[in-house]
Design an enzyme around this catalytic site. Structure first.
Site, PDB file in Angstrom:
ATOM      1  N   ASP A  71      13.054  -8.537 -14.008  1.00  0.00           N
ATOM      2  CA  ASP A  71      12.165  -8.829 -14.967  1.00  0.00           C
ATOM      3  C   ASP A  71      12.479  -7.459 -16.095  1.00  0.00           C
ATOM      4  OD1 ASP A  71      11.252  -7.012 -12.899  1.00  0.00           O
ATOM      5  OD2 ASP A  71       9.364  -7.242 -13.634  1.00  0.00           O
ATOM      6  N   GLU A 137       8.704  -5.743 -11.110  1.00  0.00           N
ATOM      7  CA  GLU A 137       8.739  -4.292 -11.070  1.00  0.00           C
ATOM      8  C   GLU A 137       8.042  -3.744 -12.428  1.00  0.00           C
ATOM      9  OE1 GLU A 137      10.042  -0.029 -12.007  1.00  0.00           O
ATOM     10  OE2 GLU A 137      10.155  -1.939 -13.321  1.00  0.00           O
ATOM     11  N   GLU A 138       8.052  -4.556 -13.297  1.00  0.00           N
ATOM     12  CA  GLU A 138       7.719  -4.330 -14.662  1.00  0.00           C
ATOM     13  C   GLU A 138       6.131  -4.462 -15.009  1.00  0.00           C
ATOM     14  OE1 GLU A 138       8.938  -2.223 -16.275  1.00  0.00           O
ATOM     15  OE2 GLU A 138      11.138  -2.288 -16.555  1.00  0.00           O
TER      16      GLU A 138
END
Length: 380
Positions: A71, A137-138
């Protein structure tokens, strides 16, 4: 595309997919197909709306893991980019542009190609090579690496060495790697006073005045001295609010958001207790809602750092600097498996920015660094 290296061709393919968190847009499937060709066992691990996978090649220890995320952050206003952020291109200076070029699709491409080269040369390598890849993750980072690691822990799956492909370099590829990160502890503080008319302060209690000495003490407190790897723990207030909007009303409450970035010299419970002691010392009516973003972790000098350092030196001529600076990463979740975790990736200067880019040749060199690290750890 035909003139691109294997790493750059794969990076182009990954960047062209608009996988704004938590979307994956086929990036993981692209990686999975490459790994299947090498004989990897693939386990899809979706949680909620997040795609994750765990892949392994080998059945014995030690277990080496490449970890990363497909991502990317939103692009902002596309018209502010020189070109479409999801149409990667290399300019005349050899810079690869596109969202995710540095953070971290370039690293993912380097990981895959390095692994292909390694397994083709060492099909009977020692130990196990694994991949832990997420699309969260973001974003909120709840249903991604954290959830996969919790699943691995429950079934006693282990990792010994892990490289996270976060962009760790500062001025030159390989000049810095992250061998740890500070913990992040958040607090939402409420201090109660008594609302009243500004003309009759004797009938009110202004929480701004009440809180000020305590806030000053919190700001001036030395929480710890840090150590050889971590700076001292820091305390910062990010938001503070009080008042009704009227200029003739003493507010009844003050609200403040604060954050600790803390080293391994402090614990969560110790920080909470010391904050409570200061607030109580000033006889405040207070409440805090706490949230922990991640515990600190540290990989001390050992096999993984040595292999990475030697590989960087051989490929770039640079002596790398281990560092724990910066924010948090998914390494904080992987480290709970009691493994060595190091972040190694390209230069981070333009991550999350308009016109994100990375030196294209650096991705080829990063591939070689990853490959040589595998050789130093797992060559038969």
């Amino acid at each position: 595309m035909s003139s691109l290296s294997s790493t750059l061709a794969l990076a182009f393919d990954l960047i062209s997919r608009p996988s704004i968190t938590p979307k994956d847009e086929g990036c993981q499937q692209l990686m999975i197909e490459r790994l299947k060709t090498l004989g990897f066992s693939i386990e899809d691990m979706p949680f909620e709306d997040v795609k994750n996978f765990w892949a392994t090649h080998g059945t014995q220890g030690p277990v080496f893991c490449f970890a990363g995320h497909t991502d990317v952050v939103p692009v902002g206003s596309p018209d502010k980019w020189k070109h479409d952020p999801f149409q990667p291109y290399i300019d005349d200076n050899g810079m690869l542009y596109g969202r995710g070029a540095a953070d971290m699709k370039g690293s993912l491409a380097a990981m895959i190609v390095a692994t292909e080269r390694f397994i083709n040369k060492y099909p009977n390598h020692k130990g196990t090579i694994s991949f832990l890849i997420t699309s969260d993750e973001e974003g909120i980072a709840t249903h991604g690496t954290r959830a996969v690691v919790e699943t691995l822990a429950k079934r006693n799956d282990t990792i010994d060495w892990c490289i996270v492909g976060e962009p760790s370099s500062v001025n030159k590829l390989g000049d810095m790697v992250k061998n740890g990160r500070r913990g992040s502890l958040n607090g939402k503080l409420t201090i109660k006073g008594k609302q009243g008319h500004v003309a009759y302060p004797q009938n009110a209690k202004n929480p701004i005045f009440l809180a000020s000495p305590a806030i000053t003490e919190l700001a001036n407190t030395l929480w710890d001295h840090g150590n050889d790897f971590f700076p001292p723990t820091s305390f910062q207030i990010s938001n503070i609010q009080s008042g009704t909007g009227a200029n003739n009303v003493i507010p009844g409450e003050l609200h403040a958001d604060f954050n600790f970035r803390f080293s391994t010299k402090s614990t969560v419970e110790d920080l909470k207790q010391r904050v409570a002691n200061i607030l109580n010392k000033h006889q405040l009516d207070w409440h805090i809602d706490w949230s922990l973003s991640g515990l600190p972790f540290l990989t001390e000098p050992g096999q993984l750092l040595a292999a990475i350092g030697e590989s960087i030196q051989a490929v770039t001529g640079i002596t790398t600097e281990p560092s724990t600076s910066g924010g948090t990463s998914d390494g904080r979740f992987i480290a709970t498996l009691n493994c060595q975790v190091v972040e190694l990736g390209p230069i981070n200067e333009t991550i999350h920015q308009v016109d994100e880019h990375v030196n294209a040749e650096d991705l080829n060199l990063l591939t070689e660094i990853y490959y040589q690290t595998l050789e130093r750890l797992l060559a038969e």
